[in-house]
Scaffold this motif. Structure first.
Motif, PDB file in Angstrom:
ATOM      1  N   VAL A  86     -17.212   8.312  -4.511  1.00  0.00           N
ATOM      2  CA  VAL A  86     -16.721   6.979  -4.857  1.00  0.00           C
ATOM      3  C   VAL A  86     -15.288   7.072  -5.358  1.00  0.00           C
ATOM      4  CG1 VAL A  86     -17.012   5.020  -6.418  1.00  0.00           C
ATOM      5  CG2 VAL A  86     -19.008   6.039  -5.313  1.00  0.00           C
ATOM      6  N   GLU A  87     -14.995   8.084  -6.199  1.00  0.00           N
ATOM      7  CA  GLU A  87     -13.631   8.266  -6.697  1.00  0.00           C
ATOM      8  C   GLU A  87     -12.646   8.454  -5.555  1.00  0.00           C
ATOM      9  OE1 GLU A  87     -13.384  11.437  -9.447  1.00  0.00           O
ATOM     10  OE2 GLU A  87     -14.328  10.343 -11.088  1.00  0.00           O
ATOM     11  N   ASP A  88     -13.006   9.289  -4.587  1.00  0.00           N
ATOM     12  CA  ASP A  88     -12.113   9.535  -3.454  1.00  0.00           C
ATOM     13  C   ASP A  88     -11.881   8.267  -2.655  1.00  0.00           C
ATOM     14  OD1 ASP A  88     -11.983  12.165  -4.201  1.00  0.00           O
ATOM     15  OD2 ASP A  88     -13.436  12.876  -2.722  1.00  0.00           O
ATOM     16  N   LEU A  89     -12.936   7.500  -2.451  1.00  0.00           N
ATOM     17  CA  LEU A  89     -12.812   6.246  -1.695  1.00  0.00           C
ATOM     18  C   LEU A  89     -11.921   5.259  -2.431  1.00  0.00           C
ATOM     19  CD1 LEU A  89     -13.630   4.468   0.707  1.00  0.00           C
ATOM     20  CD2 LEU A  89     -15.682   3.804  -0.582  1.00  0.00           C
ATOM     21  N   LEU A  90     -12.105   5.141  -3.749  1.00  0.00           N
ATOM     22  CA  LEU A  90     -11.300   4.201  -4.519  1.00  0.00           C
ATOM     23  C   LEU A  90      -9.824   4.589  -4.503  1.00  0.00           C
ATOM     24  CD1 LEU A  90     -13.636   3.528  -7.589  1.00  0.00           C
ATOM     25  CD2 LEU A  90     -13.188   2.024  -5.650  1.00  0.00           C
ATOM     26  N   ARG A  91      -9.547   5.870  -4.577  1.00  0.00           N
ATOM     27  CA  ARG A  91      -8.149   6.306  -4.547  1.00  0.00           C
ATOM     28  C   ARG A  91      -7.519   6.042  -3.184  1.00  0.00           C
ATOM     29  NH1 ARG A  91      -8.327  11.989  -8.034  1.00  0.00           N
ATOM     30  NH2 ARG A  91      -8.936  10.997  -9.994  1.00  0.00           N
ATOM     31  N   ASN A  94     -18.347  -3.305   3.183  1.00  0.00           N
ATOM     32  CA  ASN A  94     -16.893  -3.397   3.359  1.00  0.00           C
ATOM     33  C   ASN A  94     -16.237  -3.188   1.997  1.00  0.00           C
ATOM     34  OD1 ASN A  94     -14.245  -3.961   3.941  1.00  0.00           O
ATOM     35  ND2 ASN A  94     -14.594  -6.001   4.768  1.00  0.00           N
ATOM     36  N   PRO A  95     -16.083  -1.932   1.567  1.00  0.00           N
ATOM     37  CA  PRO A  95     -15.563  -1.685   0.212  1.00  0.00           C
ATOM     38  C   PRO A  95     -14.162  -2.229  -0.012  1.00  0.00           C
ATOM     39  CG  PRO A  95     -15.668   0.356   1.492  1.00  0.00           C
ATOM     40  CD  PRO A  95     -16.391  -0.688   2.279  1.00  0.00           C
ATOM     41  N   ARG A  96     -13.319  -2.157   1.007  1.00  0.00           N
ATOM     42  CA  ARG A  96     -11.967  -2.674   0.855  1.00  0.00           C
ATOM     43  C   ARG A  96     -11.985  -4.182   0.637  1.00  0.00           C
ATOM     44  NH1 ARG A  96      -8.422  -4.790   4.639  1.00  0.00           N
ATOM     45  NH2 ARG A  96      -6.204  -4.706   4.064  1.00  0.00           N
ATOM     46  N   GLY A  97     -12.808  -4.880   1.416  1.00  0.00           N
ATOM     47  CA  GLY A  97     -12.918  -6.318   1.250  1.00  0.00           C
ATOM     48  C   GLY A  97     -13.460  -6.693  -0.118  1.00  0.00           C
ATOM     49  N   TRP A  98     -14.415  -5.911  -0.602  1.00  0.00           N
ATOM     50  CA  TRP A  98     -14.993  -6.147  -1.938  1.00  0.00           C
ATOM     51  C   TRP A  98     -13.896  -6.049  -2.994  1.00  0.00           C
ATOM     52  CZ3 TRP A  98     -15.587  -4.056  -6.731  1.00  0.00           C
ATOM     53  CH2 TRP A  98     -16.694  -4.424  -7.495  1.00  0.00           C
ATOM     54  N   LEU A  99     -13.091  -5.007  -2.919  1.00  0.00           N
ATOM     55  CA  LEU A  99     -12.026  -4.823  -3.904  1.00  0.00           C
ATOM     56  C   LEU A  99     -10.980  -5.931  -3.810  1.00  0.00           C
ATOM     57  CD1 LEU A  99     -11.514  -0.965  -3.555  1.00  0.00           C
ATOM     58  CD2 LEU A  99     -12.387  -2.147  -5.578  1.00  0.00           C
ATOM     59  N   ILE A 100     -10.660  -6.352  -2.589  1.00  0.00           N
ATOM     60  CA  ILE A 100      -9.683  -7.429  -2.419  1.00  0.00           C
ATOM     61  C   ILE A 100     -10.189  -8.706  -3.072  1.00  0.00           C
ATOM     62  CG2 ILE A 100      -8.640  -8.986  -0.714  1.00  0.00           C
ATOM     63  CD1 ILE A 100      -8.337  -6.554   1.131  1.00  0.00           C
ATOM     64  N   GLN A 101     -11.456  -9.042  -2.840  1.00  0.00           N
ATOM     65  CA  GLN A 101     -11.987 -10.279  -3.395  1.00  0.00           C
ATOM     66  C   GLN A 101     -12.048 -10.243  -4.915  1.00  0.00           C
ATOM     67  OE1 GLN A 101     -12.744 -13.199  -1.748  1.00  0.00           O
ATOM     68  NE2 GLN A 101     -11.680 -12.118  -0.100  1.00  0.00           N
ATOM     69  N   VAL A 102     -12.498  -9.119  -5.484  1.00  0.00           N
ATOM     70  CA  VAL A 102     -12.558  -9.008  -6.939  1.00  0.00           C
ATOM     71  C   VAL A 102     -11.148  -9.037  -7.521  1.00  0.00           C
ATOM     72  CG1 VAL A 102     -13.194  -7.491  -8.858  1.00  0.00           C
ATOM     73  CG2 VAL A 102     -14.758  -7.784  -6.922  1.00  0.00           C
ATOM     74  N   GLY A 103     -10.232  -8.282  -6.916  1.00  0.00           N
ATOM     75  CA  GLY A 103      -8.860  -8.275  -7.388  1.00  0.00           C
ATOM     76  C   GLY A 103      -8.205  -9.643  -7.242  1.00  0.00           C
ATOM     77  N   TYR A 104      -8.501 -10.336  -6.149  1.00  0.00           N
ATOM     78  CA  TYR A 104      -7.919 -11.662  -5.926  1.00  0.00           C
ATOM     79  C   TYR A 104      -8.393 -12.648  -6.995  1.00  0.00           C
ATOM     80  CZ  TYR A 104      -6.582 -15.974  -3.559  1.00  0.00           C
ATOM     81  OH  TYR A 104      -6.037 -17.191  -3.254  1.00  0.00           O
ATOM     82  N   ARG A 105      -9.702 -12.614  -7.310  1.00  0.00           N
ATOM     83  CA  ARG A 105     -10.217 -13.528  -8.341  1.00  0.00           C
ATOM     84  C   ARG A 105      -9.573 -13.236  -9.690  1.00  0.00           C
ATOM     85  NH1 ARG A 105     -15.228 -12.785  -5.547  1.00  0.00           N
ATOM     86  NH2 ARG A 105     -15.848 -11.146  -7.027  1.00  0.00           N
ATOM     87  N   ARG A 106      -9.420 -11.968 -10.001  1.00  0.00           N
ATOM     88  CA  ARG A 106      -8.794 -11.622 -11.278  1.00  0.00           C
ATOM     89  C   ARG A 106      -7.326 -12.027 -11.271  1.00  0.00           C
ATOM     90  NH1 ARG A 106      -8.634 -12.096 -16.232  1.00  0.00           N
ATOM     91  NH2 ARG A 106      -7.668 -10.392 -17.430  1.00  0.00           N
ATOM     92  N   MET A 107      -6.675 -11.885 -10.152  1.00  0.00           N
ATOM     93  CA  MET A 107      -5.270 -12.271 -10.043  1.00  0.00           C
ATOM     94  C   MET A 107      -5.116 -13.773 -10.284  1.00  0.00           C
ATOM     95  SD  MET A 107      -2.410 -10.602  -9.171  1.00  0.00           S
ATOM     96  CE  MET A 107      -0.712 -11.109  -8.945  1.00  0.00           C
ATOM     97  N   ILE A 108      -6.011 -14.568  -9.714  1.00  0.00           N
ATOM     98  CA  ILE A 108      -5.975 -16.019  -9.925  1.00  0.00           C
ATOM     99  C   ILE A 108      -6.116 -16.345 -11.407  1.00  0.00           C
ATOM    100  CG2 ILE A 108      -7.247 -18.166  -9.547  1.00  0.00           C
ATOM    101  CD1 ILE A 108      -5.565 -17.394  -7.179  1.00  0.00           C
ATOM    102  N   GLU A 109      -7.040 -15.639 -12.075  1.00  0.00           N
ATOM    103  CA  GLU A 109      -7.228 -15.877 -13.511  1.00  0.00           C
ATOM    104  C   GLU A 109      -5.970 -15.542 -14.290  1.00  0.00           C
ATOM    105  OE1 GLU A 109     -10.521 -13.453 -14.544  1.00  0.00           O
ATOM    106  OE2 GLU A 109     -11.989 -14.623 -13.420  1.00  0.00           O
ATOM    107  N   LEU A 110      -5.318 -14.432 -13.939  1.00  0.00           N
ATOM    108  CA  LEU A 110      -4.101 -14.041 -14.641  1.00  0.00           C
ATOM    109  C   LEU A 110      -2.970 -15.033 -14.397  1.00  0.00           C
ATOM    110  CD1 LEU A 110      -4.200 -10.202 -13.927  1.00  0.00           C
ATOM    111  CD2 LEU A 110      -4.612 -11.320 -16.125  1.00  0.00           C
ATOM    112  N   VAL A 111      -2.853 -15.499 -13.157  1.00  0.00           N
ATOM    113  CA  VAL A 111      -1.785 -16.451 -12.832  1.00  0.00           C
ATOM    114  C   VAL A 111      -2.025 -17.774 -13.541  1.00  0.00           C
ATOM    115  CG1 VAL A 111      -0.766 -17.815 -10.981  1.00  0.00           C
ATOM    116  CG2 VAL A 111      -1.200 -15.378 -10.633  1.00  0.00           C
ATOM    117  N   ARG A 112      -3.273 -18.248 -13.513  1.00  0.00           N
ATOM    118  CA  ARG A 112      -3.577 -19.535 -14.142  1.00  0.00           C
ATOM    119  C   ARG A 112      -3.453 -19.483 -15.650  1.00  0.00           C
ATOM    120  NH1 ARG A 112      -8.802 -21.311 -10.401  1.00  0.00           N
ATOM    121  NH2 ARG A 112      -7.550 -22.074  -8.638  1.00  0.00           N
ATOM    122  N   GLY A 113      -3.559 -18.292 -16.222  1.00  0.00           N
ATOM    123  CA  GLY A 113      -3.447 -18.166 -17.666  1.00  0.00           C
ATOM    124  C   GLY A 113      -2.023 -18.225 -18.173  1.00  0.00           C
TER     125      GLY A 113
END
Length: 427
Positions: free
Chosen positions: A7-12, A55-74
């Protein structure tokens, strides 16, 4: 938290791809990097227990995108920033990236990230830290442990680097063609700094920091994959592979340093040597020849030799002369002096070292007295060798190097001491 190494290798591998998507979408590298780190943390927590998504890449994009929206809206300036993002994005980037979007060469932003993280405006220490986090996918804690500094110190270093990038207004895109050669050179330099710290740690009890050396090779391999026709990037990867191939034989059972001449060459990594030799063999004829290619050629000659005595020292000396013309470094001149001694004898090498005695760039450095000690030992001048080995030991901050140099001095001093006569049994 213990994460499955797979998992570490995939995430990197996925971290720079996801960061590239979010940075392009929002035009804010610093905030996107924070969002990606949170997505990586979520994945490291959930995936080992729940399984890696289809689709691990898609999963990370969606989670990161939601967090990005929260940061921008804040942010208080939410409307102004969202308008800026909308104006910046072309029509095909007005919506969140699809989770199942295929990665194309255009979308692989690793090279853009490398050039942004290694921008000349950043101090080398900041560029190294930011590269390992943003492109390498390492956590701040992992980077801090690798460089033996408190996590808070490393966090401040990374934060300042991101603030510097944000303040500079650098867009998330490839540099202009006129700037690319210099920026690519800066990327290579940062990767080489990471590798050299991993290969021979400047501080601490261990000679090597294997995790840093491995990460530097991984990132340089990614760079070579992105730029397969760039001969100097290929040379850098070859140099790392050929140097690290000797790693298992460089230390003894207690972590003590073993010199190149004393290493068990059967412990060297033959597959890494073969890959490194093949890389530099292909790179050199393509040109233009750069310093990393020349250093890789020198490393290849060492790795292919059955012993120190059977090494092609005349060829190594010729290559150091070429390298010295390319970079003009006193360390290269020092290595050239040692090669001179191997070809023409220690007296010739010591004469070459004398020319470096007043170079301010070597002032206080342990390399000069260590080289001088080695050549005095070759010449049979044990007294001067002992003095220089002790001087070198006092100048290095590496504990294994200190111990090696001190032991070398002690052994020579013992060999030089007169043998006391045994007392009479009748005395």
């Amino acid at each position: 938290m213990n994460t499955d190494p797979r998992v570490e290798d995939l995430l990197r591998e996925l971290a720079p791809q996801v960061l590239g998507v979010l940075a392009r979408r929002f035009g804010d590298f610093a905030t996107a990097e924070d969002a990606v780190q949170e997505a990586l943390l979520a994945a490291a927590t959930q995936w080992p227990a729940e399984g890696v998504p289809a689709n691990p890449r898609g999963w990370l994009i969606q989670v990161g995108y939601r967090r990005m929206i929260e940061l921008v809206r804040g942010e208080q300036a939410r409307r102004r920033r969202e308008d800026l993002v909308a104006r910046r994005d072309p029509d095909d980037r007005q919506y969140a990236p699809a989770a199942d979007e295929e990665l194309t060469a255009e979308r692989d932003d690793t090279l853009v990230l490398l050039m942004l993280c290694c921008h000349p405006a950043l101090a080398p220490t900041s560029a190294v830290a930011l590269t390992l986090r943003a492109v390498g996918g390492l956590s701040t804690a992992e980077i801090a442990r690798a460089f033996l500094v408190p996590e808070a110190t490393m966090a401040q270093r990374i934060s300042r680097a991101k603030q510097r990038i944000r303040a500079s207004g650098l867009p998330f895109r490839m540099p202009e063609p006129a700037e690319r050669a210099d920026r690519l050179a800066a990327v290579r330099q940062v990767l080489y700094l990471v590798f050299t710290e991993g290969h021979t740690s400047t501080t601490g009890p261990d000679l090597r920091r294997i995790d840093l050396a491995v990460e530097a090779i991984r990132l340089t391999r990614a760079l070579h994959t992105l730029l397969p026709d760039d001969s100097e990037s290929a040379g850098l990867l070859a140099l790392m592979l050929l140097t690290e191939a000797r790693g298992p034989a460089r230390t003894g059972p207690s972590g003590e340093l073993i010199s190149l001449a004393e290493q068990d060459r059967s412990r060297w990594d033959a597959s890494a040597i073969a890959e490194g030799v093949a890389l530099v063999t292909r790179a050199l004829p393509r040109g233009p020849v750069g310093p990393y290619q020349v250093q890789a050629a020198i490393a290849a000659l060492h790795d292919e030799a059955p012993s120190t005595q059977q090494t092609d020292w005349p060829q190594i000396l010729a290559l150091y002369q070429v390298l010295e013309r390319l970079v003009g470094s006193p360390v290269v001149a020092l290595n050239r002096a040692v090669a001179t001694a191997m070809v023409y004898g220690p007296a010739a090498g010591l004469t070459a070292l004398d020319a470096l005695a007043d170079d301010p760039r070597l002032a206080g450095h342990h390399r000069l007295p260590a080289a001088r000690a080695h050549l005095h030992e070759m010449a049979g001048d044990r007294e001067r060798a002992v003095t220089d080995y002790r001087a070198a030991a006092a100048r290095t901050s590496s504990v294994p190097e200190q111990r090696y140099l001190t032991m070398r001095a002690a052994r020579l001093a013992a060999e030089s001491a007169p043998i006391a006569s045994e007392p009479s049994p009748l005395a």
